[in-house]
Design a protein around this motif. Structure first.
Motif, PDB file in Angstrom:
ATOM      1  N   VAL A  92       0.650  -1.436   0.044  1.00 26.51           N
ATOM      2  CA  VAL A  92       0.016   0.087  -0.040  1.00 26.51           C
ATOM      3  C   VAL A  92       0.933   1.287  -0.011  1.00 26.51           C
ATOM      4  O   VAL A  92       0.580   2.284  -0.697  1.00 26.51           O
ATOM      5  CB  VAL A  92      -0.828   0.325   1.349  1.00 26.51           C
ATOM      6  N   HIS A  93       1.819   1.420   0.798  1.00 24.79           N
ATOM      7  CA  HIS A  93       2.801   2.486   0.815  1.00 24.79           C
ATOM      8  C   HIS A  93       3.578   2.770  -0.119  1.00 24.79           C
ATOM      9  O   HIS A  93       4.459   3.751   0.213  1.00 24.79           O
ATOM     10  CB  HIS A  93       3.011   2.870   2.354  1.00 24.79           C
ATOM     11  N   THR A  94       3.433   2.078  -1.265  1.00 22.35           N
ATOM     12  CA  THR A  94       4.388   2.576  -2.509  1.00 22.35           C
ATOM     13  C   THR A  94       4.031   4.011  -2.806  1.00 22.35           C
ATOM     14  O   THR A  94       5.144   4.782  -3.219  1.00 22.35           O
ATOM     15  CB  THR A  94       3.866   1.587  -3.666  1.00 22.35           C
ATOM     16  N   LEU A  95       2.848   4.421  -2.698  1.00 25.52           N
ATOM     17  CA  LEU A  95       2.532   5.731  -3.178  1.00 25.52           C
ATOM     18  C   LEU A  95       3.374   6.937  -2.772  1.00 25.52           C
ATOM     19  O   LEU A  95       3.808   7.608  -3.224  1.00 25.52           O
ATOM     20  CB  LEU A  95       1.012   6.298  -2.897  1.00 25.52           C
ATOM     21  N   GLU A  96       3.985   6.828  -1.430  1.00 24.61           N
ATOM     22  CA  GLU A  96       4.584   7.899  -0.816  1.00 24.61           C
ATOM     23  C   GLU A  96       6.136   7.917  -1.610  1.00 24.61           C
ATOM     24  O   GLU A  96       6.833   8.901  -1.564  1.00 24.61           O
ATOM     25  CB  GLU A  96       4.989   7.777   0.833  1.00 24.61           C
ATOM     26  N   TYR A  97       6.548   6.892  -2.462  1.00 28.72           N
ATOM     27  CA  TYR A  97       7.639   6.895  -3.169  1.00 28.72           C
ATOM     28  C   TYR A  97       7.494   7.638  -4.383  1.00 28.72           C
ATOM     29  O   TYR A  97       8.650   8.098  -4.996  1.00 28.72           O
ATOM     30  CB  TYR A  97       8.073   5.485  -3.509  1.00 28.72           C
ATOM     31  N   VAL A  98       6.432   7.832  -4.792  1.00 26.93           N
ATOM     32  CA  VAL A  98       6.158   8.240  -6.325  1.00 26.93           C
ATOM     33  C   VAL A  98       5.312   9.747  -6.390  1.00 26.93           C
ATOM     34  O   VAL A  98       4.578   9.874  -7.102  1.00 26.93           O
ATOM     35  CB  VAL A  98       5.771   7.178  -7.391  1.00 26.93           C
ATOM     36  N   CYS A  99       5.178  10.322  -5.271  1.00 22.73           N
ATOM     37  CA  CYS A  99       4.193  11.400  -5.070  1.00 22.73           C
ATOM     38  C   CYS A  99       4.872  12.805  -5.371  1.00 22.73           C
ATOM     39  O   CYS A  99       4.014  13.734  -5.524  1.00 22.73           O
ATOM     40  CB  CYS A  99       3.626  11.331  -3.630  1.00 22.73           C
ATOM     41  N   GLU A 100       5.948  12.926  -5.835  1.00 18.02           N
ATOM     42  CA  GLU A 100       6.539  14.435  -5.914  1.00 18.02           C
ATOM     43  C   GLU A 100       5.862  15.000  -7.047  1.00 18.02           C
ATOM     44  O   GLU A 100       5.495  16.170  -6.772  1.00 18.02           O
ATOM     45  CB  GLU A 100       8.075  13.995  -6.576  1.00 18.02           C
ATOM     46  N   GLU A 101       5.379  14.533  -8.107  1.00 19.69           N
ATOM     47  CA  GLU A 101       4.820  15.185  -9.076  1.00 19.69           C
ATOM     48  C   GLU A 101       3.236  15.036  -9.297  1.00 19.69           C
ATOM     49  O   GLU A 101       2.703  15.335 -10.199  1.00 19.69           O
ATOM     50  CB  GLU A 101       5.387  14.699 -10.579  1.00 19.69           C
ATOM     51  N   HIS A 102       2.489  14.749  -8.327  1.00 16.84           N
ATOM     52  CA  HIS A 102       1.275  14.382  -8.087  1.00 16.84           C
ATOM     53  C   HIS A 102       0.758  15.037  -6.639  1.00 16.84           C
ATOM     54  O   HIS A 102      -0.334  14.551  -6.366  1.00 16.84           O
ATOM     55  CB  HIS A 102       1.110  12.800  -8.123  1.00 16.84           C
ATOM     56  N   GLY A 103       1.192  16.210  -6.520  1.00 13.28           N
ATOM     57  CA  GLY A 103       0.428  16.779  -5.239  1.00 13.28           C
ATOM     58  C   GLY A 103       0.888  16.309  -3.858  1.00 13.28           C
ATOM     59  O   GLY A 103       0.315  16.859  -3.048  1.00 13.28           O
ATOM     60  N   GLY A 104       1.944  15.477  -4.128  1.00 13.24           N
ATOM     61  CA  GLY A 104       2.358  15.184  -2.716  1.00 13.24           C
ATOM     62  C   GLY A 104       1.570  13.707  -2.143  1.00 13.24           C
ATOM     63  O   GLY A 104       0.585  13.111  -2.848  1.00 13.24           O
ATOM     64  N   ARG A 105       2.133  13.217  -1.148  1.00  9.00           N
ATOM     65  CA  ARG A 105       1.595  11.840  -0.553  1.00  9.00           C
ATOM     66  C   ARG A 105       0.135  11.710  -0.040  1.00  9.00           C
ATOM     67  O   ARG A 105      -0.629  10.956  -0.526  1.00  9.00           O
ATOM     68  CB  ARG A 105       2.444  11.307   0.494  1.00  9.00           C
TER      69      ARG A 105
END
Length: 903
Positions: A528-541
């Motif tokens: 589930v917490h993959t998202l925090e690794y790829v959030c830079e260009e998507h408005g943050g985690r």
């Protein structure tokens, strides 16, 4: 958890920066300074003045919680910030009113930052101690564990919450204070250790483009005299304040919570195939322990790596780790399942052609490759320059694995040989599940595994109709100091094929609508917490998570009845605050490891205690959102009974991951009814009060005790988990061999939190209790004032204590009896078998009991008669009030026996 009376200096990580510069104004409301609420007649228990955060109950009774509080730190009473009549939250009115009723007990703790920042660490004061606290922190990206201490220096990175003991105010309304980092806007927060016993709250967006300066509601503090209710009330306040999640009492549990299940992971890893699944379910059913739910774990999907042909499954995937750079390239099943034709296993069952030892042989050989790779790495680290012998050995073993997989595929190909299944009918996963339910009609639920982003590596760009691109994965600074993790290494190596956030709903609908049509009833959502690794260009985690969790929630509601989901690798606060509107079940601990992957031979034992402690303490907070899932275990493991005892009373699902032919049916029959249901406790298990601020892992003295409730009694589980735990210097879990020894403890009726549920609270008032010890089979009588029962447990062993309130039956005279229902003592949760107990003013007790075996009750006098299903039954009475009668399982009555004792 730090040993009692011992503070360990934790190495500071980049996240725990020094405090923000002091501002010229405090930002604290006048109400908070005065300790009163501007919108409530009741004074706020918290006050911030003269650099001290205090909690007080009036009449000069106050306690300092934090000292040296900087001027930019703020305190806002909850009552001042929340108006239940104007709440924008979607919380039901009764929850809003409950939060308002407790408003004086809580306040927002926050700060302002001098410059806009995407990561804002702020010292909020110092905890010089000694003041005992319990906390939970993330030791990996995905997993959290408990930690106890006495000072600020004892805190660990990425702490999700802190429960402070305030004994000087015990009984006065503020004996405990709960500190809860929150989500505010596009920021989430966690607690870190600071210099000089400092407590740092860090607000983080995860994107350099998302900055902020105002974090005045980034954390919440709440006070009360009951540690369990303090946490419950704090999360209720967060619920009505944020409006982004729902509490567990607002959601229905999935039906599988009351059923026994099997997960395919340890049997096959990534080589799972339809014949092996069929064989596994057959073994359980044939032994009279039928699975009512099945989890087809990782390995069933259509995935490949970037250098694989774009429309073919990745070859040679066996062990976890091999697949972590692979991406989903189609939404249906892999070729092994796709080739199945309706009727194939009905016409040609596995025993006619399937070698069930094949999966073990493949896994064993792949493990040899993995170990050789570790040996090569170790040699290189030791300075070796010629590694060719390792390479040659690994290459040879890979060829051997490939040969085994070819043999496996040839064996699976026999499914279509002259079996009459080549004509009309369903194909693929739908055909397989249709046949499974024909053969095993009690199989109610089939869940399948998925990663939050599709596959471990997301979705392969260009392979589907979705707009996916590979985004480099970068760990956020707060994760510095967490445990080394293969999953993180592989994700950073391969990046994530991230579907555009506005298409997240389409991703899940594409996957889940197909699965639902094939007969799948739920999903286990992992990574589930993959998202925090790829959030830079998507408005943050926070913003990226909202998009994905919203899509996931809507799809589960549409395709899986709103309850068909288990969350895993999700143990971080932003998931719980943002992703649990629909999710009602999730993993409470890290993975069950049957042995230490790093090679410690004692890991087969000490890892089990660590797993159990993680589940118990994580349930304190996760249970506010979801029903905690203590994960699978193996019923033939060396510690199988140890695990089984905890699962019996955990209040969550009971399932195993046995390999083919590797079962401990004697253990399973103590957990599971013949119809595949389980005697589940009413609540979820939690640590007892006397364990909250101690260390049951390596203090050499504390037994883990957990409590739970049944309809007519309570249960305490005692477990010797000593021997392992977190090492804050080495940043890993490891064995503490000097702690792996017998420990002693005690139990009493007050260890059961009878009043935590309204429907069990009356049992707290019983004058006496009958107590049954599962392991020694002793029956004892206790009052609230009795001396506690003393016991000693060997390493990795347990005892279960069933408490049943004693009731007086009949009137005065010879017909009067003292009676307490214990349960079916052949079950670990014996009290869970009792469905109903009725006794009026007469001299009879009528019981309904589910299951078969020995029914035990306490009676101080011998009954005049005993009936089972209307027929006279022989019973045994004596030995301190033990009254025993046998009941049998009757399928036509769903296993329920009617038992009558006449006095």
């Amino acid at each position: 958890m730090a040993p009692p009376n011992e503070s360990k200096l934790t190495p500071k990580v980049a996240a725990t920066a020094a405090a923000a510069p002091k501002l010229t104004t405090t930002g604290t409301t006048a109400a908070a300074k005065a300790g009163t609420s501007s919108s409530s007649g009741s004074p706020c228990l918290f006050s911030l003045r003269d650099g001290e955060l205090t909690v007080g109950v009036g009449a000069g009774k106050t306690a300092a919680l934090l000292t040296g509080v900087p001027g930019n730190v703020t305190l806002t009473p909850f009552a001042e910030a929340f108006d239940p009549t104007k709440a924008s939250s979607d919380a039901p009115r009764d929850l809003a009113c409950q939060a308002a009723a407790n408003a004086s007990r809580g306040a927002f703790l926050g700060f302002t930052f001098p410059v806009g920042a995407s990561r804002a660490p702020c010292l909020v004061g110092r905890l010089p101690g000694p003041r005992r606290f319990l906390s939970v922190f993330r030791f990996k990206t995905w997993w959290s564990t408990a930690w106890a201490g006495r000072r600020g220096r004892d805190l660990q990175m990425e702490t999700q919450w802190v429960l402070l003991e305030v004994p000087e105010l015990a009984g006065a309304g503020a004996g405990y204070v709960f500190v809860l980092p929150l989500v505010q806007g596009s920021f989430r927060s966690a607690i870190f250790p600071g210099e000089d016993d400092g407590v740092v709250i860090c607000a983080e967006s995860g994107s350099a483009a998302v900055i902020g300066t105002d974090f005045r509601r980034i954390a919440y503090v709440h006070a009360g005299d009951d540690p369990y209710r303090v946490m419950q009330e704090a999360y209720l306040a967060a619920r009505v304040h944020l409006g982004t999640f729902r509490l567990i009492q607002e959601k229905a549990l999935p039906p599988m919570a009351d059923r026994f299940g099997w997960c395919t992971w340890d049997a096959f890893y990534l080589t799972v195939d339809p014949v092996g699944v069929w064989q596994g379910v057959s073994e359980f059913a044939d032994a009279g322990v039928p699975p009512r739910f099945l989890i087809i774990d990782d390995g069933w999907q259509s995935v490949n790596r970037d250098d694989d042909p774009p429309h073919e499954d990745a070859p040679g995937l066996v062990l976890g780790g091999d697949q972590m750079t692979a991406r989903l390239y189609r939404f249906d099943e892999c070729a092994r399942f796709r080739g199945y034709r309706e009727g194939a296993l009905i016409n040609r069952p596995p025993e006619l052609f399937y070698d069930k030892s094949m999966s073990k042989a493949v896994v064993r050989k792949a493990a040899e490759i993995e170990n050789a790779g570790k040996a090569k790495k170790k040699a290189a680290q030791g300075g070796a320059t010629d590694l060719s012998r390792f390479d040659a050995k690994i290459a040879q073993m890979r060829r051997e694995v490939d040969q085994l997989l070819v043999q496996r595929d040839a064996m699976l190909a026999k499914l279509g040989d002259d079996d009459g299944s080549a004509g009309d009918g369903e194909v693929g996963l739908k055909a397989f599940l249709k046949d499974m339910r024909r053969r095993f009609p009690g199989l109610d639920d089939v869940y399948v595994w998925q990663a939050l982003c599709g596959g471990w590596g997301g979705v392969r760009p260009g392979a589907t109709h979705l707009d996916a691109r590979v985004v480099p994965a970068r760990p956020l600074p707060g994760l510095a100091g967490t445990m080394e993790d293969l999953a993180v290494d592989r994700i950073i190596e391969g990046g994530i094929g991230l579907v555009r956030p506005d298409q997240a709903g389409d991703l899940y609908e594409s996957m889940h609508s197909y699965l639902a049509g094939a007969g799948v009833t739920g999903v286990k959502v992992d990574v589930v917490h993959t998202l925090e690794y790829v959030c830079e260009e998507h408005g943050g985690r926070v913003e990226l998570a909202k998009a994905y969790y919203d899509g996931l929630s809507k799809s589960v509601a549409k395709n899986f009845a709103g309850t068909g989901i288990i969350a895993s690798m999700q143990q971080c606060n932003d998931f719980f605050f943002l992703g649990t509107r629909t999710v009602a079940m999730g993993r409470a601990g890290d993975d069950f490891w049957f042995e230490d992957p790093n090679g410690d031979p004692m890991g087969v034992f000490w890892l089990q205690g660590a797993h159990m402690v993680n589940c118990a303490y994580n349930s304190l907070w996760m249970g506010q959102f979801i029903r905690p899932d203590w994960d699978m275990f193996q019923s033939d493991h060396a510690c199988a009974a140890f695990h089984a005892a905890s699962r019996a009373i955990c209040g969550g699902p009971v399932y195993v991951s046995d390999s083919l032919g590797g079962h401990g049916f004697a253990v399973l029959r103590r957990l599971v009814f013949p119809d595949g249901t389980v005697p589940r406790c009413l609540h979820y298990a939690l640590p007892t009060r006397d364990c909250l601020f101690k260390n049951p892992l390596f203090d050499q003295q504390t037994v883990l005790k957990i409590w739970n409730l049944n309809k007519f009694g309570g249960v305490i589980g005692a477990f010797n988990c000593q021997g392992a735990g977190w090492d804050p210097v080495e940043h890993r879990f490891r064995g503490y061999s000097h702690c792996y020894k017998p420990v002693s403890g005690d139990v009493r009726p007050a260890d059961v939190e009878w009043s935590y549920r309204e429907d069990t609270s009356a049992m707290a008032k019983a004058a006496s209790y009958a107590v049954y010890r599962c392991q020694t089979e002793e029956l004892l009588l206790m009052t609230q004032d009795s001396e506690p029962i003393q016991f000693t447990l060997q390493p990795s062993s347990f005892e279960l204590f069933t408490f049943a309130p004693v009731t007086t039956i009949g009137g005065a005279g010879a017909n009067k009896a003292c009676f307490a229902p214990i349960g079916l003592v052949d079950l670990l949760n014996c009290g869970g078998a009792i469905i109903d107990v009725q006794h009026g003013s007469g001299d009879e007790v009528r019981m309904k009991v589910k299951g078969g075996g020995r029914l035990l009750v306490y009676s101080d006098v011998e009954p005049k008669k005993g009936l089972v299903d209307g027929c006279e039954a022989e019973f045994e009475w004596g030995n301190g009030g033990k009254l025993m009668v046998d009941v049998t399982w009757k399928q036509e009555k769903d296993g329920v026996s009617d038992v009558v004792f006449g006095f």
